[in-house]
Design a protein around this motif. Structure first.
Motif, PDB file in Angstrom:
ATOM      1  N   LYS A  75       0.868  -1.186   0.000  1.00 23.49           N
ATOM      2  CA  LYS A  75       0.000   0.000   0.000  1.00 23.49           C
ATOM      3  C   LYS A  75       0.896   1.225   0.000  1.00 23.49           C
ATOM      4  O   LYS A  75       1.463   1.586   1.033  1.00 23.49           O
ATOM      5  N   GLY A  76       1.023   1.829  -1.163  1.00 21.80           N
ATOM      6  CA  GLY A  76       1.795   3.063  -1.273  1.00 21.80           C
ATOM      7  C   GLY A  76       3.239   2.942  -0.859  1.00 21.80           C
ATOM      8  O   GLY A  76       3.792   3.860  -0.274  1.00 21.80           O
ATOM      9  N   GLY A  77       3.864   1.832  -1.119  1.00 23.17           N
ATOM     10  CA  GLY A  77       5.264   1.631  -0.762  1.00 23.17           C
ATOM     11  C   GLY A  77       5.467   0.880   0.541  1.00 23.17           C
ATOM     12  O   GLY A  77       6.532   0.329   0.786  1.00 23.17           O
ATOM     13  N   ALA A  78       4.461   0.834   1.396  1.00 23.38           N
ATOM     14  CA  ALA A  78       4.531   0.079   2.646  1.00 23.38           C
ATOM     15  C   ALA A  78       4.152  -1.366   2.340  1.00 23.38           C
ATOM     16  O   ALA A  78       3.079  -1.630   1.812  1.00 23.38           O
ATOM     17  N   VAL A  79       5.044  -2.286   2.662  1.00 28.87           N
ATOM     18  CA  VAL A  79       4.851  -3.694   2.325  1.00 28.87           C
ATOM     19  C   VAL A  79       4.677  -4.505   3.597  1.00 28.87           C
ATOM     20  O   VAL A  79       5.410  -4.325   4.570  1.00 28.87           O
ATOM     21  N   THR A  80       3.692  -5.411   3.570  1.00 26.82           N
ATOM     22  CA  THR A  80       3.490  -6.358   4.668  1.00 26.82           C
ATOM     23  C   THR A  80       3.693  -7.758   4.122  1.00 26.82           C
ATOM     24  O   THR A  80       3.097  -8.137   3.119  1.00 26.82           O
ATOM     25  N   LEU A  81       4.549  -8.523   4.795  1.00 29.35           N
ATOM     26  CA  LEU A  81       4.787  -9.920   4.447  1.00 29.35           C
ATOM     27  C   LEU A  81       3.994 -10.767   5.431  1.00 29.35           C
ATOM     28  O   LEU A  81       4.205 -10.694   6.641  1.00 29.35           O
ATOM     29  N   ALA A  82       3.067 -11.556   4.919  1.00 26.57           N
ATOM     30  CA  ALA A  82       2.221 -12.387   5.776  1.00 26.57           C
ATOM     31  C   ALA A  82       2.274 -13.824   5.290  1.00 26.57           C
ATOM     32  O   ALA A  82       2.491 -14.087   4.110  1.00 26.57           O
ATOM     33  N   GLY A  83       2.067 -14.757   6.204  1.00 29.50           N
ATOM     34  CA  GLY A  83       2.068 -16.171   5.849  1.00 29.50           C
ATOM     35  C   GLY A  83       3.075 -16.938   6.677  1.00 29.50           C
ATOM     36  O   GLY A  83       3.390 -16.556   7.801  1.00 29.50           O
ATOM     37  N   SER A  84       3.572 -18.015   6.084  1.00 30.00           N
ATOM     38  CA  SER A  84       4.515 -18.847   6.826  1.00 30.00           C
ATOM     39  C   SER A  84       5.637 -19.315   5.913  1.00 30.00           C
ATOM     40  O   SER A  84       5.500 -19.351   4.691  1.00 30.00           O
ATOM     41  N   VAL A  85       6.751 -19.662   6.541  1.00 33.80           N
ATOM     42  CA  VAL A  85       7.920 -20.187   5.835  1.00 33.80           C
ATOM     43  C   VAL A  85       8.327 -21.484   6.509  1.00 33.80           C
ATOM     44  O   VAL A  85       8.056 -21.721   7.683  1.00 33.80           O
ATOM     45  N   SER A  86       8.998 -22.350   5.737  1.00 37.04           N
ATOM     46  CA  SER A  86       9.403 -23.642   6.281  1.00 37.04           C
ATOM     47  C   SER A  86      10.794 -23.609   6.895  1.00 37.04           C
ATOM     48  O   SER A  86      11.229 -24.580   7.495  1.00 37.04           O
ATOM     49  N   ASP A  87      11.496 -22.500   6.739  1.00 36.23           N
ATOM     50  CA  ASP A  87      12.836 -22.344   7.309  1.00 36.23           C
ATOM     51  C   ASP A  87      12.847 -21.056   8.120  1.00 36.23           C
ATOM     52  O   ASP A  87      12.561 -19.974   7.590  1.00 36.23           O
ATOM     53  N   ALA A  88      13.166 -21.136   9.395  1.00 40.76           N
ATOM     54  CA  ALA A  88      13.105 -19.976  10.285  1.00 40.76           C
ATOM     55  C   ALA A  88      14.041 -18.853   9.837  1.00 40.76           C
ATOM     56  O   ALA A  88      13.751 -17.675  10.069  1.00 40.76           O
ATOM     57  N   THR A  89      15.131 -19.185   9.172  1.00 38.05           N
ATOM     58  CA  THR A  89      16.060 -18.145   8.722  1.00 38.05           C
ATOM     59  C   THR A  89      15.459 -17.299   7.599  1.00 38.05           C
ATOM     60  O   THR A  89      15.923 -16.189   7.349  1.00 38.05           O
ATOM     61  N   HIS A  90      14.438 -17.817   6.923  1.00 39.64           N
ATOM     62  CA  HIS A  90      13.825 -17.080   5.831  1.00 39.64           C
ATOM     63  C   HIS A  90      12.990 -15.894   6.314  1.00 39.64           C
ATOM     64  O   HIS A  90      12.689 -14.998   5.524  1.00 39.64           O
ATOM     65  N   ILE A  91      12.624 -15.873   7.578  1.00 45.48           N
ATOM     66  CA  ILE A  91      11.817 -14.768   8.109  1.00 45.48           C
ATOM     67  C   ILE A  91      12.598 -13.461   8.019  1.00 45.48           C
ATOM     68  O   ILE A  91      12.131 -12.480   7.437  1.00 45.48           O
ATOM     69  N   ASP A  92      13.797 -13.438   8.593  1.00 41.29           N
ATOM     70  CA  ASP A  92      14.613 -12.225   8.549  1.00 41.29           C
ATOM     71  C   ASP A  92      15.146 -11.957   7.143  1.00 41.29           C
ATOM     72  O   ASP A  92      15.261 -10.803   6.725  1.00 41.29           O
ATOM     73  N   LYS A  93      15.461 -13.036   6.428  1.00 37.56           N
ATOM     74  CA  LYS A  93      15.966 -12.895   5.070  1.00 37.56           C
ATOM     75  C   LYS A  93      14.921 -12.225   4.172  1.00 37.56           C
ATOM     76  O   LYS A  93      15.255 -11.375   3.337  1.00 37.56           O
ATOM     77  N   ALA A  94      13.665 -12.579   4.344  1.00 39.41           N
ATOM     78  CA  ALA A  94      12.589 -11.998   3.545  1.00 39.41           C
ATOM     79  C   ALA A  94      12.473 -10.494   3.781  1.00 39.41           C
ATOM     80  O   ALA A  94      12.270  -9.723   2.836  1.00 39.41           O
ATOM     81  N   THR A  95      12.622 -10.074   5.019  1.00 36.91           N
ATOM     82  CA  THR A  95      12.560  -8.652   5.334  1.00 36.91           C
ATOM     83  C   THR A  95      13.689  -7.901   4.642  1.00 36.91           C
ATOM     84  O   THR A  95      13.470  -6.845   4.042  1.00 36.91           O
ATOM     85  N   GLU A  96      14.897  -8.428   4.742  1.00 33.61           N
ATOM     86  CA  GLU A  96      16.060  -7.770   4.132  1.00 33.61           C
ATOM     87  C   GLU A  96      15.926  -7.698   2.613  1.00 33.61           C
ATOM     88  O   GLU A  96      16.259  -6.683   2.004  1.00 33.61           O
ATOM     89  N   ILE A  97      15.433  -8.756   1.996  1.00 31.62           N
ATOM     90  CA  ILE A  97      15.259  -8.753   0.538  1.00 31.62           C
ATOM     91  C   ILE A  97      14.193  -7.750   0.130  1.00 31.62           C
ATOM     92  O   ILE A  97      14.368  -6.989  -0.830  1.00 31.62           O
ATOM     93  N   ALA A  98      13.072  -7.711   0.849  1.00 31.30           N
ATOM     94  CA  ALA A  98      11.968  -6.806   0.511  1.00 31.30           C
ATOM     95  C   ALA A  98      12.404  -5.346   0.612  1.00 31.30           C
ATOM     96  O   ALA A  98      11.979  -4.511  -0.189  1.00 31.30           O
ATOM     97  N   LYS A  99      13.265  -5.029   1.565  1.00 33.33           N
ATOM     98  CA  LYS A  99      13.743  -3.655   1.727  1.00 33.33           C
ATOM     99  C   LYS A  99      14.555  -3.180   0.527  1.00 33.33           C
ATOM    100  O   LYS A  99      14.630  -1.982   0.267  1.00 33.33           O
ATOM    101  N   THR A 100      15.154  -4.109  -0.213  1.00 33.40           N
ATOM    102  CA  THR A 100      16.004  -3.726  -1.338  1.00 33.40           C
ATOM    103  C   THR A 100      15.218  -3.489  -2.628  1.00 33.40           C
ATOM    104  O   THR A 100      15.784  -2.990  -3.597  1.00 33.40           O
ATOM    105  N   VAL A 101      13.954  -3.835  -2.659  1.00 33.08           N
ATOM    106  CA  VAL A 101      13.143  -3.678  -3.877  1.00 33.08           C
ATOM    107  C   VAL A 101      12.842  -2.195  -4.079  1.00 33.08           C
ATOM    108  O   VAL A 101      12.380  -1.522  -3.153  1.00 33.08           O
ATOM    109  N   PRO A 102      13.091  -1.663  -5.285  1.00 32.16           N
ATOM    110  CA  PRO A 102      12.788  -0.256  -5.547  1.00 32.16           C
ATOM    111  C   PRO A 102      11.293   0.039  -5.386  1.00 32.16           C
ATOM    112  O   PRO A 102      10.456  -0.716  -5.854  1.00 32.16           O
ATOM    113  N   GLY A 103      10.982   1.114  -4.666  1.00 27.15           N
ATOM    114  CA  GLY A 103       9.591   1.490  -4.424  1.00 27.15           C
ATOM    115  C   GLY A 103       9.102   1.119  -3.039  1.00 27.15           C
ATOM    116  O   GLY A 103       8.076   1.617  -2.593  1.00 27.15           O
ATOM    117  N   VAL A 104       9.834   0.254  -2.344  1.00 28.70           N
ATOM    118  CA  VAL A 104       9.443  -0.154  -0.989  1.00 28.70           C
ATOM    119  C   VAL A 104       9.959   0.889   0.000  1.00 28.70           C
ATOM    120  O   VAL A 104      11.150   1.188   0.033  1.00 28.70           O
TER     121      VAL A 104
END
Length: 118
Positions: A75-104
């Motif tokens: 919503k207007g550049g603010a991103v929410t990641l919802a759901g589940s992952v099968s590897d606990a390390t992917h939780i923080d990794k997903a946040t870091e990757i999402a921050k690098t996307v242009p427009g976020v």
């Protein structure tokens, strides 16, 4: 006597009605009421939000995060990641990757860890 009471009541009612109509607005409601709500603008905003969601999902998949159980809401550049992952390390990794996307502009992570089959 009755006529003067009726006139007093009527003038009091008019003053109340006038003051209700002149009630001061907050700056937020004044700003939103003056902006025209066009269907084309809302449609363009929804399309931009969907496009940003897809970019984030693509970046997550490219970064090695399984996206089959992840929902990205933009919503207007603010991103929410919802759901589940099968590897606990992917939780923080997903946040870091999402921050690098242009427009976020910001990322809220609501991902949970859930083993496969649960």
């Amino acid at each position: 006597m009755k006529v003067s009471n009726i006139l007093k009541f009527a003038s009091g009612a008019l003053i109340v009605i006038a003051s209700i109509n002149a009630w001061p607005q907050t700056s937020e409601s004044a700003a939103t009421s003056t902006a025209p709500a066009t269907e084309g603008g809302a449609k363009a905003t929804r399309q931009a939000n969907r496009a940003l969601s897809k970019k984030v999902l693509h970046a997550l998949a490219k970064g090695g995060v399984t996206t089959s159980r992840i929902n990205v809401i933009a919503k207007g550049g603010a991103v929410t990641l919802a759901g589940s992952v099968s590897d606990a390390t992917h939780i923080d990794k997903a946040t870091e990757i999402a921050k690098t996307v242009p427009g976020v502009t910001s990322v809220k992570n609501a991902l949970t860890f859930k083993e496969v089959g649960q």
